[in-house]
Design an enzyme around this catalytic site. Structure first.
Site, PDB file in Angstrom:
ATOM      1  N   ARG A   1       0.821  -1.227   0.000  1.00 30.12           N
ATOM      2  CA  ARG A   1       0.000   0.000   0.000  1.00 30.12           C
ATOM      3  C   ARG A   1       0.850   1.270   0.000  1.00 30.12           C
ATOM      4  NH1 ARG A   1      -2.406  -3.579  -1.351  1.00 30.12           N
ATOM      5  NH2 ARG A   1      -4.380  -4.432  -0.576  1.00 30.12           N
TER       6      ARG A   1
ATOM      7  N   SER B   1     -11.121   0.465   3.057  1.00 26.15           N
ATOM      8  CA  SER B   1     -10.307  -0.004   4.181  1.00 26.15           C
ATOM      9  C   SER B   1      -9.615   1.179   4.847  1.00 26.15           C
ATOM     10  CB  SER B   1      -9.261  -1.012   3.707  1.00 26.15           C
ATOM     11  OG  SER B   1      -9.881  -2.187   3.238  1.00 26.15           O
TER      12      SER B   1
ATOM     13  N   GLU C   1      -4.569   3.801   6.235  1.00 21.32           N
ATOM     14  CA  GLU C   1      -4.496   3.544   4.797  1.00 21.32           C
ATOM     15  C   GLU C   1      -5.215   4.650   4.039  1.00 21.32           C
ATOM     16  OE1 GLU C   1      -6.214   0.226   1.671  1.00 21.32           O
ATOM     17  OE2 GLU C   1      -5.250  -0.499   3.489  1.00 21.32           O
TER      18      GLU C   1
END
Length: 304
Positions: free
Chosen positions: A177, A226, A296
């Site tokens: 990520r 998320s 995130e």
């Protein structure tokens, strides 16, 4: 006209894109929260973007947003210029050798569909990734065991000086990520590599991705996807659940009952409430497990 809009009009008189003052960013992000953009610029094409950036004073902050699926805008909004790429940057073109070009504004879901139609395998995971390719390139978006880094051949963009840049996959510095690409580069598109595959088989994969997502995630809610990265050896949702936070709320912001790593705007939430909820989750998970959750979702802008 604001001083900033007047200033840019003088410095870039041949600008062809659209400048909007005070655009409500809550209309553009999935959470439906956040203050206004001081000035929103939608370039007409890559030449227009390069022209604008080459003439933009160094003291003017620049923020780039896409479809707003992984974004929390604070209630005070965004100072300076916010750039949002439009239709001119949304092209998707199959290329020989099971390759695919996609513009930064192309929705991830559309990329998966275009690859399926062209018989190019390896992109079904994008069917379950919200947002657009620009964000996927920046944060190495992934799902179902595949990441953007697995498909990238090279990435194209324009930097803060207006110079066009090309990055090979290795130069992107991808990790979970995350990418190490220069922060001042606005991605305009990328070339991806897949494999030849039967279209019906790809469709079956995409249907499986969609079923899994609909069964496990609050896809119809006002959410940002998320919220936290999965720490090494852990699932973020499980840590949140074990800390007793399923359904926990602050104001109009709530932890999803369906998937604990999703935060929801249940109606009338502010950006501050959503961010405060996230920080409280991080605190309680740290106390319960000793694990530090890392955001995130990208949080941008200033407080009210």
């Amino acid at each position: 006209m604001s001083d900033l809009a007047r200033r840019l009009g003088q410095l870039a008189p041949d600008l062809r894109g659209r400048l909007v003052e005070g655009q409500r960013l809550s209309d553009l992000v999935w959470f439906r929260v956040g203050g206004p953009a001081e000035l929103l610029f939608s370039p007409q094409d890559e030449d227009d973007l390069a022209y604008f950036l080459a003439r933009l004073p160094e003291d003017v902050p620049v923020t780039t947003i896409g479809l707003g699926s992984n974004l929390l805008v604070r209630d005070g909004g965004l100072p300076g210029v916010t750039i949002r790429l439009g239709r001119a940057f949304a092209a998707i073109e199959p290329r020989p050798g099971a390759r695919l070009f996609a513009g930064a504004a192309a929705a991830d879901r559309r990329v998966a569909m275009a690859a399926q139609e062209a018989g190019i395998g390896g992109f079904a995971f994008y069917f379950g990734v919200p947002g657009s390719i620009g964000g996927a390139l920046r944060m190495n978006a992934g799902a179902n065991g595949t990441e953007t880094a697995d498909r990238v051949v090279e990435v194209y963009g324009v930097d803060r000086t207006g110079a066009r840049r090309t990055f090979a996959r290795a130069e992107m510095g991808y990790s979970y990520r995350h990418s190490n690409a220069p922060e001042d580069v606005i991605f305009t598109g990328a070339l991806f590599g897949g494999r030849a595959q039967d279209g019906d088989a790809i469709r079956a994969e995409m249907d499986g991705v969609a079923r899994h997502r609909e069964a496990t995630q609050p896809v119809k809610a006002r959410t940002g996807g998320s919220t936290f990265k999965n720490p090494p050896g852990h699932a973020a949702w499980k840590l949140i659940d074990e800390a007793g936070l399923r359904g926990f709320s602050i104001g109009g912001a709530q932890v999803s009952e369906m998937h604990c790593n999703f935060l929801l705007n249940t109606g009338g939430a502010t950006g501050a409430e959503i961010e405060a909820l996230g920080e409280e989750i991080r605190r309680r998970v740290r106390e319960a497990s000793g694990v530090e959750l890392e955001w995130e979702i990208k949080r941008i802008g200033v407080g009210a």
